[in-house]
Write a protein that holds these residues in place. Structure first.
Motif, PDB file in Angstrom:
ATOM      1  N   LEU A 296      -2.556  -4.369 -15.488  1.00  0.00           N
ATOM      2  CA  LEU A 296      -3.926  -4.862 -15.611  1.00  0.00           C
ATOM      3  C   LEU A 296      -3.976  -6.370 -15.387  1.00  0.00           C
ATOM      4  N   GLY A 297      -4.836  -6.807 -14.486  1.00  0.00           N
ATOM      5  CA  GLY A 297      -5.015  -8.229 -14.234  1.00  0.00           C
ATOM      6  C   GLY A 297      -3.944  -8.868 -13.372  1.00  0.00           C
ATOM      7  N   GLN A 298      -3.053  -8.062 -12.801  1.00  0.00           N
ATOM      8  CA  GLN A 298      -1.980  -8.607 -11.983  1.00  0.00           C
ATOM      9  C   GLN A 298      -1.991  -8.021 -10.572  1.00  0.00           C
ATOM     10  N   GLY A 299      -1.212  -8.624  -9.710  1.00  0.00           N
ATOM     11  CA  GLY A 299      -1.077  -8.107  -8.357  1.00  0.00           C
ATOM     12  C   GLY A 299      -0.119  -6.920  -8.326  1.00  0.00           C
ATOM     13  N   PRO A 300      -0.242  -6.077  -7.327  1.00  0.00           N
ATOM     14  CA  PRO A 300       0.681  -4.935  -7.204  1.00  0.00           C
ATOM     15  C   PRO A 300       2.129  -5.398  -7.036  1.00  0.00           C
ATOM     16  N   GLN A 301       3.055  -4.690  -7.695  1.00  0.00           N
ATOM     17  CA  GLN A 301       4.488  -4.983  -7.590  1.00  0.00           C
ATOM     18  C   GLN A 301       5.167  -3.839  -6.834  1.00  0.00           C
ATOM     19  N   PHE A 302       5.950  -4.191  -5.835  1.00  0.00           N
ATOM     20  CA  PHE A 302       6.609  -3.204  -4.981  1.00  0.00           C
ATOM     21  C   PHE A 302       7.672  -2.445  -5.759  1.00  0.00           C
ATOM     22  N   ILE A 303       7.585  -1.095  -5.700  1.00  0.00           N
ATOM     23  CA  ILE A 303       8.579  -0.258  -6.372  1.00  0.00           C
ATOM     24  C   ILE A 303       9.636   0.183  -5.363  1.00  0.00           C
ATOM     25  N   PHE A 304       9.202   0.940  -4.350  1.00  0.00           N
ATOM     26  CA  PHE A 304      10.104   1.348  -3.268  1.00  0.00           C
ATOM     27  C   PHE A 304       9.300   1.866  -2.094  1.00  0.00           C
ATOM     28  N   GLN A 305      10.024   2.106  -0.990  1.00  0.00           N
ATOM     29  CA  GLN A 305       9.410   2.560   0.246  1.00  0.00           C
ATOM     30  C   GLN A 305      10.228   3.717   0.825  1.00  0.00           C
ATOM     31  N   TYR A 306       9.523   4.709   1.369  1.00  0.00           N
ATOM     32  CA  TYR A 306      10.175   5.859   1.980  1.00  0.00           C
ATOM     33  C   TYR A 306       9.821   5.960   3.455  1.00  0.00           C
ATOM     34  N   TYR A 307      10.840   6.249   4.226  1.00  0.00           N
ATOM     35  CA  TYR A 307      10.681   6.449   5.659  1.00  0.00           C
ATOM     36  C   TYR A 307      11.705   7.483   6.087  1.00  0.00           C
ATOM     37  N   GLU A 308      11.296   8.444   6.870  1.00  0.00           N
ATOM     38  CA  GLU A 308      12.173   9.536   7.318  1.00  0.00           C
ATOM     39  C   GLU A 308      12.883  10.184   6.123  1.00  0.00           C
TER      40      GLU A 308
ATOM     41  N   MET B   4      -0.024  -6.304   9.801  1.00  0.00           N
ATOM     42  CA  MET B   4       0.533  -5.892   8.517  1.00  0.00           C
ATOM     43  C   MET B   4      -0.533  -5.169   7.709  1.00  0.00           C
ATOM     44  N   GLU B   5      -0.952  -4.035   8.189  1.00  0.00           N
ATOM     45  CA  GLU B   5      -2.045  -3.344   7.525  1.00  0.00           C
ATOM     46  C   GLU B   5      -1.521  -2.137   6.767  1.00  0.00           C
ATOM     47  N   LEU B   6      -1.393  -2.303   5.472  1.00  0.00           N
ATOM     48  CA  LEU B   6      -1.100  -1.180   4.599  1.00  0.00           C
ATOM     49  C   LEU B   6      -2.416  -0.523   4.203  1.00  0.00           C
ATOM     50  N   PHE B   7      -2.430   0.797   4.160  1.00  0.00           N
ATOM     51  CA  PHE B   7      -3.594   1.545   3.703  1.00  0.00           C
ATOM     52  C   PHE B   7      -3.272   2.073   2.308  1.00  0.00           C
ATOM     53  N   PHE B   8      -4.083   1.686   1.342  1.00  0.00           N
ATOM     54  CA  PHE B   8      -3.842   2.065  -0.037  1.00  0.00           C
ATOM     55  C   PHE B   8      -4.740   3.214  -0.474  1.00  0.00           C
ATOM     56  N   GLY B   9      -4.196   4.044  -1.371  1.00  0.00           N
ATOM     57  CA  GLY B   9      -5.015   5.009  -2.065  1.00  0.00           C
ATOM     58  C   GLY B   9      -5.705   4.343  -3.246  1.00  0.00           C
ATOM     59  N   GLU B  10      -6.476   5.106  -3.995  1.00  0.00           N
ATOM     60  CA  GLU B  10      -7.201   4.546  -5.132  1.00  0.00           C
ATOM     61  C   GLU B  10      -6.355   4.510  -6.396  1.00  0.00           C
ATOM     62  N   GLY B  11      -5.173   5.075  -6.334  1.00  0.00           N
ATOM     63  CA  GLY B  11      -4.230   4.923  -7.419  1.00  0.00           C
ATOM     64  C   GLY B  11      -4.284   6.028  -8.465  1.00  0.00           C
ATOM     65  N   SER B  12      -3.217   6.081  -9.235  1.00  0.00           N
ATOM     66  CA  SER B  12      -3.122   6.964 -10.403  1.00  0.00           C
ATOM     67  C   SER B  12      -2.983   6.079 -11.624  1.00  0.00           C
ATOM     68  N   ARG B  13      -3.945   6.179 -12.535  1.00  0.00           N
ATOM     69  CA  ARG B  13      -3.917   5.346 -13.747  1.00  0.00           C
ATOM     70  C   ARG B  13      -3.115   6.063 -14.820  1.00  0.00           C
ATOM     71  N   LEU B  14      -1.946   5.511 -15.169  1.00  0.00           N
ATOM     72  CA  LEU B  14      -1.058   6.099 -16.180  1.00  0.00           C
ATOM     73  C   LEU B  14      -1.174   5.321 -17.475  1.00  0.00           C
ATOM     74  N   THR B  15      -1.438   6.028 -18.546  1.00  0.00           N
ATOM     75  CA  THR B  15      -1.439   5.439 -19.890  1.00  0.00           C
ATOM     76  C   THR B  15      -0.328   6.082 -20.686  1.00  0.00           C
TER      77      THR B  15
ATOM     78  N   SER C 154      12.139  -6.897   6.348  1.00  0.00           N
ATOM     79  CA  SER C 154      11.922  -6.022   5.197  1.00  0.00           C
ATOM     80  C   SER C 154      10.862  -4.966   5.499  1.00  0.00           C
ATOM     81  N   TYR C 155      10.684  -4.679   6.798  1.00  0.00           N
ATOM     82  CA  TYR C 155       9.757  -3.651   7.226  1.00  0.00           C
ATOM     83  C   TYR C 155       8.379  -3.912   6.620  1.00  0.00           C
ATOM     84  N   ASP C 156       7.795  -2.889   5.986  1.00  0.00           N
ATOM     85  CA  ASP C 156       6.427  -3.056   5.479  1.00  0.00           C
ATOM     86  C   ASP C 156       6.386  -3.388   3.999  1.00  0.00           C
ATOM     87  N   LYS C 157       7.463  -3.973   3.455  1.00  0.00           N
ATOM     88  CA  LYS C 157       7.440  -4.403   2.059  1.00  0.00           C
ATOM     89  C   LYS C 157       6.575  -5.648   1.954  1.00  0.00           C
ATOM     90  N   VAL C 158       5.544  -5.567   1.164  1.00  0.00           N
ATOM     91  CA  VAL C 158       4.597  -6.662   1.006  1.00  0.00           C
ATOM     92  C   VAL C 158       4.657  -7.160  -0.428  1.00  0.00           C
TER      93      VAL C 158
END
Lengths: 114, 113
Positions: free
Chosen positions: A39-51, A101-112, B97-101
């Protein structure tokens, strides 16, 4: 054309439990990234999947794991939930091309976590 | 380490005025700088990006300026409208870093009708 879809939209868990969040990328996108947004912060990268493989990972413990399926959809799993895991979990999809650099985001899952 | 941060956490502007949202970054090795807009209850939405070898890029009603000398990025919104009210994030990416933003903490823009 459906954009990025995530489920569930909201969920409540208790400490120690496990959770699975799901994401369907935008049509034609083969790369899925997961972000945690407190809450109140920027998104933090967790991981990325490809292939179907984890290509990059941020500073998150092994309790956070994921999977990508042949149809490019993805899951985020979090084990042994802590109160601090309460956040909005965002999925983003992209294509493997350079120039924008266009990432398309979903609306998210709010976990409590209680 | 890598970090992207914002000077102002909140900004209020009158409808029709121009808005300027500022951002400082520390990773001079970044290849792209990006602005995202996040409305309440929604995921971030791409606005515009700029390559590190450019100093200005214009879109529809938006302009991004990059000053690599002082590691500063800004987003200018012309003729601000109520629909521009949102949280704005600057972010950065390295091509290797590919698409890591990596996102900064955000600035909340409030447009006064």
């Amino acid at each position: 054309d459906a954009g990025v879809t995530q489920s569930p939209t909201h969920l409540i868990k208790t400490r120690g439990q496990q959770v699975t969040l799901r994401c369907s990328p935008k049509s034609g996108h083969d790369t899925v990234s997961w972000y945690q947004q407190a809450l109140g912060q920027g998104p933090q990268f967790i991981f990325q999947y490809y292939e179907e493989e984890e290509r990059q990972r941020g500073n998150f413990p092994d309790r956070f794991s994921g999977h990508q399926f042949p149809n490019y959809s993805s899951e985020l799993n979090v084990n042994a939930l802590l109160l601090g895991d309460s956040a909005l979990y965002l999925c983003a999809s992209s294509e493997q091309h350079r120039g924008v650099m266009e990432l398309f985001f979903g609306e998210g899952s709010r976990l409590t976590v209680l | 380490g890598e970090s992207v941060g914002l000077h102002l956490p909140t900004l209020s502007v009158q409808e029709g005025d121009n808005s300027i949202i500022n951002c400082a970054y520390s990773n001079s090795a970044s290849d792209y700088f990006i602005w995202y807009k996040q409305e309440s209850g929604k995921g971030p939405q791409f606005i515009i990006d700029i390559r590190s070898n450019m100093d200005k890029r214009q879109g529809q009603r938006v302009t991004v300026l990059l000053n690599k000398t002082v590691k500063h990025l800004s987003l200018q919104i012309a003729a601000t409208q109520p629909g521009d009210s949102a949280v704005y994030f600057c972010a950065e990416n390295k091509e290797t870093s590919y698409d890591k933003v990596i996102f900064g903490p955000g600035t909340s823009l409030s447009v006064i009708p």
